[in-house]
Design a protein around this motif. Sequence first.
Motif, mmCIF file in Angstrom:
data_model
loop_
_atom_site.group_PDB
_atom_site.id
_atom_site.type_symbol
_atom_site.label_atom_id
_atom_site.label_comp_id
_atom_site.label_asym_id
_atom_site.label_seq_id
_atom_site.Cartn_x
_atom_site.Cartn_y
_atom_site.Cartn_z
ATOM 1 N N ARG A 95 0.815 -1.217 0.000
ATOM 2 C CA ARG A 95 0.000 0.000 0.000
ATOM 3 C C ARG A 95 0.852 1.273 0.000
ATOM 4 N N LYS A 98 1.744 2.177 -3.505
ATOM 5 C CA LYS A 98 0.569 2.646 -4.236
ATOM 6 C C LYS A 98 0.182 4.062 -3.808
ATOM 7 N N MET A 99 0.340 4.368 -2.520
ATOM 8 C CA MET A 99 -0.012 5.700 -2.027
ATOM 9 C C MET A 99 0.939 6.774 -2.534
ATOM 10 N N THR A 102 -0.559 8.960 -5.172
ATOM 11 C CA THR A 102 -1.516 9.920 -4.620
ATOM 12 C C THR A 102 -0.796 11.129 -4.032
ATOM 13 N N ALA A 153 -4.933 12.458 -8.229
ATOM 14 C CA ALA A 153 -4.688 11.971 -6.864
ATOM 15 C C ALA A 153 -5.905 11.218 -6.339
ATOM 16 N N ILE A 154 -7.082 11.797 -6.554
ATOM 17 C CA ILE A 154 -8.323 11.140 -6.114
ATOM 18 C C ILE A 154 -8.531 9.836 -6.871
ATOM 19 N N ASN A 156 -6.292 7.886 -8.193
ATOM 20 C CA ASN A 156 -5.369 6.857 -7.728
ATOM 21 C C ASN A 156 -5.869 6.218 -6.434
ATOM 22 N N GLU A 157 -6.403 7.038 -5.534
ATOM 23 C CA GLU A 157 -6.943 6.493 -4.289
ATOM 24 C C GLU A 157 -8.093 5.523 -4.566
ATOM 25 N N TRP A 160 -6.535 2.136 -6.334
ATOM 26 C CA TRP A 160 -5.801 1.160 -5.519
ATOM 27 C C TRP A 160 -6.627 0.611 -4.351
ATOM 28 N N ARG A 161 -7.632 1.375 -3.936
ATOM 29 C CA ARG A 161 -8.470 0.895 -2.833
ATOM 30 C C ARG A 161 -9.603 -0.017 -3.292
ATOM 31 N N TRP A 168 -4.178 -1.805 -10.884
ATOM 32 C CA TRP A 168 -3.487 -0.574 -10.483
ATOM 33 C C TRP A 168 -2.178 -0.402 -11.241
ATOM 34 N N GLU A 172 -1.533 2.764 -13.442
ATOM 35 C CA GLU A 172 -0.433 3.621 -12.995
ATOM 36 C C GLU A 172 0.635 3.764 -14.080
#
Length: 204
Positions: A95, A98-99, A102, A153-154, A156-157, A160-161, A168, A172
């Motif tokens: 995680r 992945k973050m 973001t 950014a939003i 990507n969240e 990945w979530r 992802w 990405e």
Amino acid sequence: MSDEKSINPITKQVLELGPTVLFFLIYLKIKEDTFVIAGIEYSGFIIAALVFVPILLFAMGVLWHLTGKLSRMQVFTAFMVIFFGGLTAWFNDERFFKMKTTIVYGLFAALLGIGLLRGQSYLAYVMNEMMPMKDEGWMILTRRLCAAFALLAIANEVVWRTMSTDAWVKIETFGFPVALMAFLMWQFTALQSYLITDETEGDA
């Protein structure tokens, strides 16, 4: 006088985009595998993320050697990759990697937003030499790019979530960069009237 050296555009693109493509290919090769290092199991994704760090640093080192210069964005991106790659390995948690996306997009949006609140375009400060444009044009582009980075950014969240690691990685590697590139090309075309050329300087 600038110390920056000229470089073949294709070589430059390979050095800038190559590490990300290699990460994608390595991930595809080992994504189903599990690796045991010092008694700890690591997924193929985490190993691919760790291998990506030296590949990126090597490419940046070659780029710096050939051009004599690295952009602030390149240096910042490298720092983020090293930092979150380290956290990913330390906590054995994908995680964090992945973050990273973001946070990078979010910081870009925040920096541009701070400039806008101050009535300035930080984008012009970075890019004005490459593409001279009137102040009004830079402010328009900065507002739009600030919104675009915030949306990425939003996005990507959300990705990945709610989606698989496989999805992802593909988004990405290809989805976000292509979307950003298409957006920039659209904006540069739409803002042609604000560009400063020899003709516009003569009319001033």
